[in-house]
Scaffold this motif. Structure first.
Motif, PDB file in Angstrom:
ATOM      1  N   VAL A  43       0.836  -1.192   0.000  1.00 15.36           N
ATOM      2  CA  VAL A  43       0.000   0.000   0.000  1.00 15.36           C
ATOM      3  C   VAL A  43       0.874   1.247   0.000  1.00 15.36           C
ATOM      4  N   SER A  44       0.333   2.331  -0.516  1.00 19.73           N
ATOM      5  CA  SER A  44       1.048   3.598  -0.579  1.00 19.73           C
ATOM      6  C   SER A  44       1.114   4.237   0.798  1.00 19.73           C
ATOM      7  N   GLY A  45       1.829   5.320   0.888  1.00 18.42           N
ATOM      8  CA  GLY A  45       1.955   6.048   2.147  1.00 18.42           C
ATOM      9  C   GLY A  45       0.799   6.978   2.423  1.00 18.42           C
ATOM     10  N   GLN A  46      -0.285   6.847   1.686  1.00 23.29           N
ATOM     11  CA  GLN A  46      -1.432   7.728   1.866  1.00 23.29           C
ATOM     12  C   GLN A  46      -2.715   6.911   2.019  1.00 23.29           C
ATOM     13  N   SER A  47      -3.385   7.081   3.143  1.00 22.48           N
ATOM     14  CA  SER A  47      -4.726   6.528   3.271  1.00 22.48           C
ATOM     15  C   SER A  47      -5.693   7.442   2.526  1.00 22.48           C
ATOM     16  N   SER A  68       0.896  -4.194   4.465  1.00 18.54           N
ATOM     17  CA  SER A  68       2.290  -3.767   4.433  1.00 18.54           C
ATOM     18  C   SER A  68       2.482  -2.766   3.301  1.00 18.54           C
ATOM     19  N   GLY A  69       3.324  -1.765   3.540  1.00 22.08           N
ATOM     20  CA  GLY A  69       3.548  -0.763   2.509  1.00 22.08           C
ATOM     21  C   GLY A  69       4.673   0.174   2.883  1.00 22.08           C
ATOM     22  N   TYR A  70       4.526   1.438   2.475  1.00 17.24           N
ATOM     23  CA  TYR A  70       5.584   2.426   2.633  1.00 17.24           C
ATOM     24  C   TYR A  70       5.017   3.730   3.173  1.00 17.24           C
ATOM     25  N   THR A  71       5.870   4.493   3.827  1.00 20.43           N
ATOM     26  CA  THR A  71       5.546   5.877   4.130  1.00 20.43           C
ATOM     27  C   THR A  71       5.855   6.718   2.893  1.00 20.43           C
ATOM     28  N   ASP A  73       8.034   8.806   2.701  1.00 24.44           N
ATOM     29  CA  ASP A  73       9.496   8.929   2.648  1.00 24.44           C
ATOM     30  C   ASP A  73      10.163   7.659   2.143  1.00 24.44           C
ATOM     31  N   GLY A  74       9.355   6.623   1.853  1.00 22.62           N
ATOM     32  CA  GLY A  74       9.900   5.383   1.322  1.00 22.62           C
ATOM     33  C   GLY A  74      10.278   4.354   2.357  1.00 22.62           C
ATOM     34  N   ASN A  75       9.990   4.621   3.621  1.00 24.72           N
ATOM     35  CA  ASN A  75      10.285   3.645   4.668  1.00 24.72           C
ATOM     36  C   ASN A  75       9.181   2.595   4.731  1.00 24.72           C
ATOM     37  N   LYS A  76       9.555   1.367   5.058  1.00 26.71           N
ATOM     38  CA  LYS A  76       8.563   0.311   5.156  1.00 26.71           C
ATOM     39  C   LYS A  76       7.727   0.489   6.417  1.00 26.71           C
ATOM     40  N   THR A  77       6.440   0.157   6.316  1.00 27.25           N
ATOM     41  CA  THR A  77       5.535   0.272   7.450  1.00 27.25           C
ATOM     42  C   THR A  77       4.415  -0.743   7.305  1.00 27.25           C
ATOM     43  N   ALA A  78       3.552  -0.825   8.292  1.00 30.73           N
ATOM     44  CA  ALA A  78       2.427  -1.753   8.253  1.00 30.73           C
ATOM     45  C   ALA A  78       1.236  -1.132   8.973  1.00 30.73           C
ATOM     46  N   HIS A  79       0.034  -1.512   8.539  1.00 25.32           N
ATOM     47  CA  HIS A  79      -1.183  -0.951   9.099  1.00 25.32           C
ATOM     48  C   HIS A  79      -2.157  -2.078   9.456  1.00 25.32           C
ATOM     49  N   PRO A  80      -2.621  -2.149  10.700  1.00 25.71           N
ATOM     50  CA  PRO A  80      -3.690  -3.106  11.022  1.00 25.71           C
ATOM     51  C   PRO A  80      -5.003  -2.614  10.427  1.00 25.71           C
ATOM     52  N   VAL A  81      -5.739  -3.507   9.779  1.00 25.77           N
ATOM     53  CA  VAL A  81      -6.987  -3.125   9.120  1.00 25.77           C
ATOM     54  C   VAL A  81      -8.049  -4.186   9.379  1.00 25.77           C
ATOM     55  N   ALA A  82      -9.285  -3.791   9.194  1.00 24.17           N
ATOM     56  CA  ALA A  82     -10.401  -4.733   9.128  1.00 24.17           C
ATOM     57  C   ALA A  82     -10.833  -4.811   7.672  1.00 24.17           C
ATOM     58  N   VAL A  83     -10.736  -5.982   7.079  1.00 25.95           N
ATOM     59  CA  VAL A  83     -11.092  -6.160   5.673  1.00 25.95           C
ATOM     60  C   VAL A  83     -12.589  -6.448   5.580  1.00 25.95           C
TER      61      VAL A  83
END
Length: 210
Positions: A43-47, A68-71, A73-83
């Motif tokens: 995913v991109s760094g923008q919700s 899993s995705g990026y900020t 700034d290009g750093n790796k990150t992750a977001h908990p979500v409800a699908v």
């Protein structure tokens, strides 16, 4: 059986509870290899924010996952979500907005997409929405709460390649109706997505759907 839920729910917190561990199933791997399911993506760094007057869906399921995705700034990150997954969905008067901040010489720039007005709703098949926050009035028909995610057979199945526990908490329903929808999401995936009356605009500043 019919259940009504009104008000807002912090899905981010809910998803953390629903995803205690990471697992995968052989069935999903086989389906992906055969091309039956689309591969996941970073995913991109923008919700983005989405509103709708009404969503009518059949074959509903919901389970926790990690995107899993990026900020930016290009750093790796992750977001908990409800699908939230639907076999079929119709969405009336949909608005989707995303804001890109800190563009040189421009500042923030907003992209706004609108569709499904004028009496012809947006139509989607095998729709998956990775939600961080949701507010709506909701009615579920034929609901089962607490099933294992892999057994939520009323919905379209677990999205392939996604970090989700197939043995974790899920809920499902024969159909669902949501009104006055406001949500923040990180990703949307669909087999088909028909946008009637599509209008897209780009403008300087922060101009969101809500």
């Amino acid at each position: 059986m019919e259940s009504q839920v009104r008000g807002g729910t912090r899905w981010k917190r809910f998803a953390v509870v629903m995803v205690p561990s990471v697992a995968a199933t052989a069935a999903i791997g086989v389906a992906l290899a055969q091309g039956a399911l689309a591969a996941s993506f970073s995913v991109s760094g923008q919700s983005f924010k989405v509103t709708a007057d009404r969503l009518d869906g059949t074959g509903f399921a919901q389970y926790g996952a990690i995107d899993s995705g990026y900020t930016l700034d290009g750093n790796k990150t992750a977001h908990p979500v409800a699908v939230s997954a639907f076999k079929n969905a119709k969405i009336t008067n949909m608005c989707q907005s995303v804001v890109t901040p800190d563009i040189p010489l421009l500042g923030s720039v907003s992209l706004v997409l609108k569709a499904g007005g004028g009496g012809t709703p947006v139509e989607a098949d095998n729709l998956y929405i990775d939600v961080e926050d949701l507010q709506a009035n909701a009615t579920f028909r034929g609901i089962d709460i607490g099933v294992a995610a892999k057994d939520a057979s009323k919905g379209p199945g677990l999205k392939s390649g996604e970090t989700a526990n197939p043995y974790g908490f899920a809920q499902q329903a024969d159909s669902a109706t949501l009104t006055d929808v406001k949500q923040t999401a990180w990703a949307t995936t669909a087999g088909t997505f028909k946008l009637s009356g599509l209008k897209m605009s780009v403008a300087k500043g922060v101009k969101e759907c809500y």
